[in-house]
Enzyme design. Structure first.
Site, short mmCIF file in Angstrom:
data_model
loop_
_atom_site.label_atom_id
_atom_site.label_comp_id
_atom_site.label_asym_id
_atom_site.label_seq_id
_atom_site.Cartn_x
_atom_site.Cartn_y
_atom_site.Cartn_z
N MET A 24 0.84 -1.20 0.00
CA MET A 24 0.00 0.00 0.00
C MET A 24 0.88 1.25 0.00
O MET A 24 0.44 2.33 0.33
CB MET A 24 -0.95 -0.01 1.20
CG MET A 24 -1.88 -1.24 1.16
SD MET A 24 -3.39 -1.05 2.09
CE MET A 24 -2.75 -0.78 3.73
N GLY A 25 2.14 1.08 -0.40
CA GLY A 25 3.03 2.23 -0.54
C GLY A 25 3.62 2.70 0.77
O GLY A 25 3.55 2.03 1.79
N HIS A 28 9.08 0.95 3.28
CA HIS A 28 10.17 0.95 4.25
C HIS A 28 11.01 -0.30 4.03
O HIS A 28 10.75 -1.09 3.11
CB HIS A 28 9.62 1.06 5.68
CG HIS A 28 8.59 0.02 6.02
ND1 HIS A 28 8.85 -1.33 6.01
CD2 HIS A 28 7.28 0.14 6.37
CE1 HIS A 28 7.77 -1.99 6.34
NE2 HIS A 28 6.79 -1.13 6.56
N HIS A 31 9.33 -3.69 3.28
CA HIS A 31 8.92 -3.89 1.89
C HIS A 31 10.13 -4.17 0.99
O HIS A 31 10.10 -5.04 0.12
CB HIS A 31 8.24 -2.64 1.33
CG HIS A 31 7.01 -2.19 2.05
ND1 HIS A 31 6.96 -1.05 2.81
CD2 HIS A 31 5.77 -2.74 2.13
CE1 HIS A 31 5.75 -0.90 3.32
NE2 HIS A 31 5.00 -1.92 2.92
N GLY A 141 5.02 -9.94 3.93
CA GLY A 141 5.80 -9.90 5.16
C GLY A 141 5.21 -10.77 6.25
O GLY A 141 3.99 -10.87 6.39
O1 PAF Z 1 -0.09 -5.73 3.62
C1 PAF Z 1 -0.55 -4.84 2.88
O2 PAF Z 1 0.10 -3.81 2.63
C2 PAF Z 1 -1.92 -5.01 2.26
O3 PAF Z 1 -2.77 -5.65 3.14
C3 PAF Z 1 -1.89 -5.71 0.89
C4 PAF Z 1 -1.37 -7.14 1.02
C5 PAF Z 1 -1.02 -4.93 -0.07
C6 PAF Z 1 -3.30 -5.80 0.30
O4 PAF Z 1 -3.85 -4.53 0.10
#
Ligand code: PAF
Length: 296
Positions: A24-25, A28, A31, A141
């Site tokens: 979801m952007g 960090h 990710h 994660g």
């Molecule tokens: O973990 C996340 O950031 C969100 O739940 C995901 C997996 C991108 C789904 O929107």
């Protein structure tokens, strides 16, 4: 990194094997470690960036969710992404979805019972990403332990030909698990919040020393969280890694997950445990996180 907004464009552009890192952007190091693992395993690495309204049970949380797509593109590219997929809402939801994915029991307890509809929102958008992007692998994660179980079951139960891969929780130098929402933690709350990771680490050490009782492991987290008097414990649960159901003894692969409230925020964290007492605490940064202004 190519920036694309349409599912069909990604399907046309990708070459060889494709790994997807859904996000979801506001990226960090947690990710980025997933992106690096994806880049080591596939020819095309797609990082998706979509703040999915369907999984937010609190509209205020959705409104203030941190966003910085330019920085995300630079960070993702440096970590090895070949495509940044940032679809507009109408690409993902051309119409409000009548058909949704309901995860069932793995999504019922813990986060599922505190955040009604959350895992149906996650499972629905992940199913759409799997269907629309057709990756060979997808990296999530372990910090979101229950989500990882839900997504693994989604892929298996609905026969998506996607290998779901978990990546380590990344911790700040003081032990706090990285989360994009950490930027909202005032410093006093942040200090108090460290009791959550301390409690989990104490439980991990107890498991390594032979403790197998779920109540005892959960109790170590609860005691540490209660000690500071500022955090409110929502739950501490030992759950099986296969189905996210609570277990009384550490007699199968599992995770010990906990959620606390501090100020207006909720924080979640966990450690993964094996029946022989092996503990996966995640990895710890040796410098401040890029969440606080480092990086590009
Ligand atoms: O973990 C996340 O950031 C969100 O739940 C995901 C997996 C991108 C789904 O929107």
């Amino acid at each position: 990194v190519r920036r694309l907004e349409r599912f069909a464009d990604v399907r046309r552009e990708r070459r060889g094997t494709t790994a997807l890192v859904p996000t979801m952007g506001f990226l960090h190091e947690g990710h980025l470690s997933l992106v690096e693992a994806a880049a080591a395993a596939a020819d095309t690495v797609v990082v998706s960036l979509f703040v999915n309204p369907l999984q937010f049970d609190d509209p205020a949380d959705l409104d203030r969710y941190p966003r910085d797509p330019e920085r995300d593109a630079a960070l993702a590219g440096d970590a090895g992404a070949t495509i940044l997929f940032s679809p507009p809402p109408d690409e993902v939801y051309p119409a409000p979805p009548a058909v949704r994915v309901i995860p069932g029991p793995p999504g019922d307890g813990m986060e599922g019972s505190r955040r009604p509809g959350h895992f149906a929102g996650v499972a629905t958008v992940v199913a759409k990403l799997f269907a629309g992007l057709q990756p060979d692998r997808a990296h999530f994660g372990r910090k979101d332990a229950q989500q990882l179980v839900v997504v693994s079951r989604l892929a298996a139960d609905l026969s998506f030909p996607v290998e779901v891969v978990g990546g380590p929780t990344v911790r700040e130098q003081d032990g706090l698990a990285l989360s994009s929402r950490n930027v909202f933690l005032p410093s006093a709350d942040r200090t108090a919040a460290l009791a959550l990771s301390r409690g989990l680490m104490a439980a991990a050490s107890a498991a390594e020393a032979g403790e197998r009782s779920g109540a005892a492991l959960e109790g170590l987290v609860a005691a540490e969280v209660a000690g500071g008097g500022i955090l409110e414990l929502e739950y501490a649960v030992l759950a099986g890694a296969a189905d996210a159901a609570r277990i009384a003894r550490l007699d199968r692969p599992a995770f010990l997950a906990a959620a606390v409230r501090v100020g207006g925020l909720r924080l979640i964290d966990n450690v993964w445990l094996l029946p022989d007492g092996t503990a996966d605490r995640g990895i710890t940064l040796d410098r401040p996180s890029i969440l606080y202004g480092g990086g590009p």
